[in-house]
Design a protein around this motif. Structure first.
Motif, short mmCIF file in Angstrom:
data_model
loop_
_atom_site.label_atom_id
_atom_site.label_comp_id
_atom_site.label_asym_id
_atom_site.label_seq_id
_atom_site.Cartn_x
_atom_site.Cartn_y
_atom_site.Cartn_z
N PHE A 31 0.82 -1.21 0.00
CA PHE A 31 0.00 0.00 0.00
C PHE A 31 0.86 1.26 0.00
O PHE A 31 0.56 2.23 -0.70
N GLY A 32 1.93 1.27 0.79
CA GLY A 32 2.79 2.45 0.88
C GLY A 32 3.46 2.78 -0.44
O GLY A 32 3.57 3.95 -0.83
N ARG A 33 3.94 1.77 -1.14
CA ARG A 33 4.59 1.98 -2.44
C ARG A 33 3.60 2.54 -3.46
O ARG A 33 3.89 3.48 -4.19
N CYS A 34 2.41 1.96 -3.47
CA CYS A 34 1.37 2.44 -4.37
C CYS A 34 0.97 3.87 -4.02
O CYS A 34 0.76 4.71 -4.91
N LEU A 35 0.87 4.16 -2.75
CA LEU A 35 0.53 5.50 -2.29
C LEU A 35 1.56 6.52 -2.78
O LEU A 35 1.21 7.61 -3.25
N ALA A 36 2.84 6.16 -2.69
CA ALA A 36 3.90 7.06 -3.16
C ALA A 36 3.75 7.36 -4.64
O ALA A 36 3.91 8.51 -5.09
N LYS A 37 3.45 6.35 -5.42
CA LYS A 37 3.29 6.54 -6.87
C LYS A 37 2.10 7.43 -7.19
O LYS A 37 2.19 8.33 -8.04
N GLU A 38 0.97 7.17 -6.53
CA GLU A 38 -0.25 7.91 -6.83
C GLU A 38 -0.17 9.37 -6.37
O GLU A 38 -0.55 10.29 -7.10
N ILE A 39 0.35 9.59 -5.18
CA ILE A 39 0.34 10.95 -4.64
C ILE A 39 1.40 11.82 -5.31
O ILE A 39 1.29 13.05 -5.34
N PRO A 211 -9.28 -5.38 2.35
CA PRO A 211 -8.37 -6.51 2.16
C PRO A 211 -7.57 -6.33 0.86
O PRO A 211 -8.14 -6.28 -0.23
N LEU A 212 -6.27 -6.22 1.00
CA LEU A 212 -5.42 -5.85 -0.14
C LEU A 212 -4.58 -7.02 -0.63
O LEU A 212 -4.20 -7.91 0.15
N ASP A 213 -4.26 -6.98 -1.90
CA ASP A 213 -3.42 -8.00 -2.52
C ASP A 213 -1.96 -7.69 -2.22
O ASP A 213 -1.24 -7.12 -3.04
N THR A 214 -1.52 -8.07 -1.03
CA THR A 214 -0.16 -7.77 -0.57
C THR A 214 0.46 -9.01 0.08
O THR A 214 -0.21 -10.02 0.30
N GLU A 215 1.74 -8.89 0.42
CA GLU A 215 2.43 -9.97 1.13
C GLU A 215 1.77 -10.26 2.47
O GLU A 215 1.72 -11.41 2.93
N MET A 216 1.25 -9.22 3.13
CA MET A 216 0.59 -9.42 4.42
C MET A 216 -0.64 -10.31 4.27
O MET A 216 -0.92 -11.16 5.13
N GLN A 217 -1.37 -10.15 3.18
CA GLN A 217 -2.56 -10.97 2.96
C GLN A 217 -2.19 -12.43 2.75
O GLN A 217 -2.85 -13.35 3.27
N VAL A 218 -1.12 -12.66 2.02
CA VAL A 218 -0.63 -14.02 1.81
C VAL A 218 -0.23 -14.66 3.15
O VAL A 218 -0.56 -15.81 3.44
N HIS A 219 0.48 -13.90 3.96
CA HIS A 219 0.91 -14.38 5.27
C HIS A 219 -0.30 -14.71 6.14
O HIS A 219 -0.32 -15.74 6.84
N ALA A 220 -1.31 -13.86 6.08
CA ALA A 220 -2.50 -14.04 6.91
C ALA A 220 -3.24 -15.33 6.56
O ALA A 220 -3.63 -16.09 7.45
N CYS A 245 -4.07 -2.51 -4.51
CA CYS A 245 -3.65 -1.31 -3.78
C CYS A 245 -4.06 -0.06 -4.54
O CYS A 245 -4.41 0.96 -3.93
N GLU A 246 -4.03 -0.14 -5.88
CA GLU A 246 -4.41 1.02 -6.68
C GLU A 246 -5.86 1.43 -6.45
O GLU A 246 -6.18 2.63 -6.37
N GLU A 247 -6.75 0.44 -6.33
CA GLU A 247 -8.16 0.75 -6.07
C GLU A 247 -8.32 1.48 -4.75
O GLU A 247 -9.04 2.49 -4.66
N SER A 248 -7.66 0.98 -3.73
CA SER A 248 -7.82 1.54 -2.39
C SER A 248 -7.16 2.91 -2.27
O SER A 248 -7.73 3.84 -1.69
#
Length: 272
Positions: A31-39, A211-220, A245-248
């Motif tokens: 999410f943070g990486r996507c946020l940096a790109k979008e903002i 719920p995001l498509d990230t490494e955290m979701q896979v771990h969960a 992440c882009e949607e959110s």
């Protein structure tokens, strides 16, 4: 007690965030990486984007990508472990290199967080060091970093200051075997409610990205100890109900630009 909408700052829809200092923790992935790109596309030339994470390699990769796409944007990276006092201090020191007089917008995104050990139940957490280490990274760091940044950039005419806490549904609803994560998210939400009450000129938001498509979701969905919780998380994935992440991030940007939310509120992706 719900934090009220500030009475002396009129909501106003903007096209961008002006000439800003924008700080994003946990910026190297997800999410943070996507946020940096979008903002980055919503910051005016001369703005400073301060990216914070533990991985130097991933930060450098992101910096290179953004530098090639955004002329006039100053990008600075801080490699820091926010679970340590020195890590928080290094971010504040780097932020202070940008004079307050040179910006009209301050944005702090408290995104860095860890899921914690979800393979264990409440009764197994008897070691205070384990718990303290988690809370230091996920709660204490957000409090101390935010306080330090607000001290470095005090309120003044012409400066809009916004603090975003990347929250979760887990701040409101308990999940068995997620005691650390749920506790951390609930504590952070209340922490930022208090901030909104204490400083009504601030714009404060807790945003649950879904719920995001990230490494955290896979771990969960791999390690969650509680069978029912793990099956529910797996169902989200199998049924295609995981968000990109882009949607959110896109929805968060609209909320911040419109700027009509109640300061201190908890907003969920699905409520917007």
């Amino acid at each position: 007690m719900e934090a009220g909408k500030t009475s002396n700052v009129a909501p106003c829809e903007r096209k961008d965030f002006g000439k800003a200092l924008c700080i994003i923790t946990g910026a190297s992935k997800g999410f943070g990486r996507c946020l940096a790109k979008e903002i980055s596309a919503l910051l005016q030339p001369g703005s400073v984007l301060l990216l914070v994470a533990r991985s130097a390699e991933k930060l450098q990769e992101l910096e290179g990508e953004l530098s090639s796409q955004r002329n006039g944007l100053v990008i600075r990276c801080v490699v820091a472990d926010l679970g340590q006092k020195d890590g928080v201090g290094s971010v504040i020191r780097e932020a202070k290199k940008t004079p307050s007089s040179e910006i009209n917008s301050l944005l702090l995104f408290n995104n860095a967080a860890a899921l914690g050990d979800v393979s264990r139940f409440f009764r197994s957490f008897t070691d205070m060091d384990d718990v303290d280490e988690y809370l230091s990274m996920n709660v204490s760091s957000a409090l101390c970093l935010t306080a330090g940044i607000l001290q470095a950039f005090p309120a003044r005419v012409g400066l809009q200051r916004s603090v975003v806490n990347v929250s979760s549904l887990c701040a409101l609803q308990p999940i068995p075997s997620w005691v650390l994560y749920c506790t951390g998210k609930a504590a952070r939400d209340m922490m930022f409610c208090v901030l909104a009450k204490e400083e009504p000129e601030l714009r404060v938001l807790s945003y649950a990205p879904g719920p995001l498509d990230t490494e955290m979701q896979v771990h969960a969905r791999t390690y969650t100890a509680d069978d029912n919780a793990r099956k529910s998380i797996m169902a989200l994935h199998c049924e295609g109900r995981i968000l990109t992440c882009e949607e959110s991030v896109g929805k968060l940007m609209k909320v911040l630009l419109k700027d009509d939310y109640t300061s201190g509120a908890h907003l969920d992706f699905y409520d917007l």
